[in-house]
Scaffold this active site. Sequence first.
Site, mmCIF file in Angstrom:
data_model
loop_
_atom_site.group_PDB
_atom_site.id
_atom_site.type_symbol
_atom_site.label_atom_id
_atom_site.label_comp_id
_atom_site.label_asym_id
_atom_site.label_seq_id
_atom_site.Cartn_x
_atom_site.Cartn_y
_atom_site.Cartn_z
ATOM 1 N N HIS A 1 30.102 15.289 42.325
ATOM 2 C CA HIS A 1 29.972 16.332 41.314
ATOM 3 C C HIS A 1 29.318 17.571 41.912
ATOM 4 O O HIS A 1 28.784 17.539 43.025
ATOM 5 C CB HIS A 1 29.177 15.820 40.092
ATOM 6 C CG HIS A 1 27.750 15.482 40.367
ATOM 7 N ND1 HIS A 1 27.266 14.197 40.387
ATOM 8 C CD2 HIS A 1 26.688 16.272 40.630
ATOM 9 C CE1 HIS A 1 25.978 14.205 40.647
ATOM 10 N NE2 HIS A 1 25.599 15.452 40.800
HETATM 11 P P1 TYD Z 1 25.625 10.178 37.657
HETATM 12 O O1 TYD Z 1 25.691 11.669 37.514
HETATM 13 O O2 TYD Z 1 26.931 9.461 37.693
HETATM 14 O O3 TYD Z 1 24.768 9.786 38.928
HETATM 15 P P2 TYD Z 1 24.976 10.174 40.488
HETATM 16 O O4 TYD Z 1 24.729 11.645 40.603
HETATM 17 O O5 TYD Z 1 23.959 9.401 41.235
HETATM 18 O O6 TYD Z 1 26.358 9.784 40.865
HETATM 19 O O7 TYD Z 1 24.747 9.617 36.461
HETATM 20 C C1 TYD Z 1 24.776 8.242 36.110
HETATM 21 C C2 TYD Z 1 24.510 8.122 34.617
HETATM 22 O O8 TYD Z 1 23.187 8.537 34.304
HETATM 23 C C3 TYD Z 1 25.443 8.975 33.776
HETATM 24 O O9 TYD Z 1 25.801 8.225 32.632
HETATM 25 C C4 TYD Z 1 24.590 10.146 33.356
HETATM 26 C C5 TYD Z 1 23.200 9.533 33.305
HETATM 27 N N1 TYD Z 1 22.098 10.476 33.568
HETATM 28 C C6 TYD Z 1 21.216 10.796 32.555
HETATM 29 O O10 TYD Z 1 21.374 10.361 31.400
HETATM 30 N N2 TYD Z 1 20.169 11.624 32.820
HETATM 31 C C7 TYD Z 1 19.969 12.142 34.055
HETATM 32 O O11 TYD Z 1 18.990 12.894 34.267
HETATM 33 C C8 TYD Z 1 20.920 11.820 35.093
HETATM 34 C C9 TYD Z 1 20.759 12.390 36.478
HETATM 35 C C10 TYD Z 1 21.968 10.976 34.812
#
Ligand code: TYD
Length: 153
Positions: free
Chosen positions: A68
């Site tokens: 992302h």
């Molecule tokens: P995700 O963006 O997929 O993590 P990474 O960047 O490590 O790939 O996030 C995983 C899950 O956590 C997704 O459902 C969103 C949630 N999330 C929150 O609710 N709050 C947060 O601050 C973050 C970073 C993620």
Amino acid sequence: MTDVLPQSDNATQPAVGRISPCRMVDLTEHSDPRGKLTVVEPGKEVDFEIRRAYYIHHVPAGAERGAHGHRRLRQLIVAVHGSFEVVVDDGYASARFVLDDPSRGLYVGPMVWRDMVAFAPGTVGLWLVSEPYDESEYYRDYDEYLRDARAIA
Ligand code: TYD
């Protein structure tokens, strides 16, 4: 993604991040016979207000995270235990940073696509970020990200 240049030394990375370059940041370390204490303070080690922190742990072998970009968010990423790699891409160039030292962090600014890979077993990664969680601030689609990233002069 754009081609990732083979890099082994973070100091020789190409600049990635057209709004503000991704870079390794030396954190302030207090070391004495009792161990080490590392500090991240806004205005010193980072130039943004820290409004949220989260950490990633229990990553299964071979799992990859990230995939992302952020429209506005700035962050400092620290491997507080173990190691992983962050591949950053600004739509023009990409670079790979190895995070394996709790006294150094990787700064990643806005409009940078990132993937986190090669997590060593037991790794704990800490994210210190400039914004509250807001899914609408994410790019999750690489083509959409690329279109906007390449529109930046
Ligand atoms: P995700 O963006 O997929 O993590 P990474 O960047 O490590 O790939 O996030 C995983 C899950 O956590 C997704 O459902 C969103 C949630 N999330 C929150 O609710 N709050 C947060 O601050 C973050 C970073 C993620």
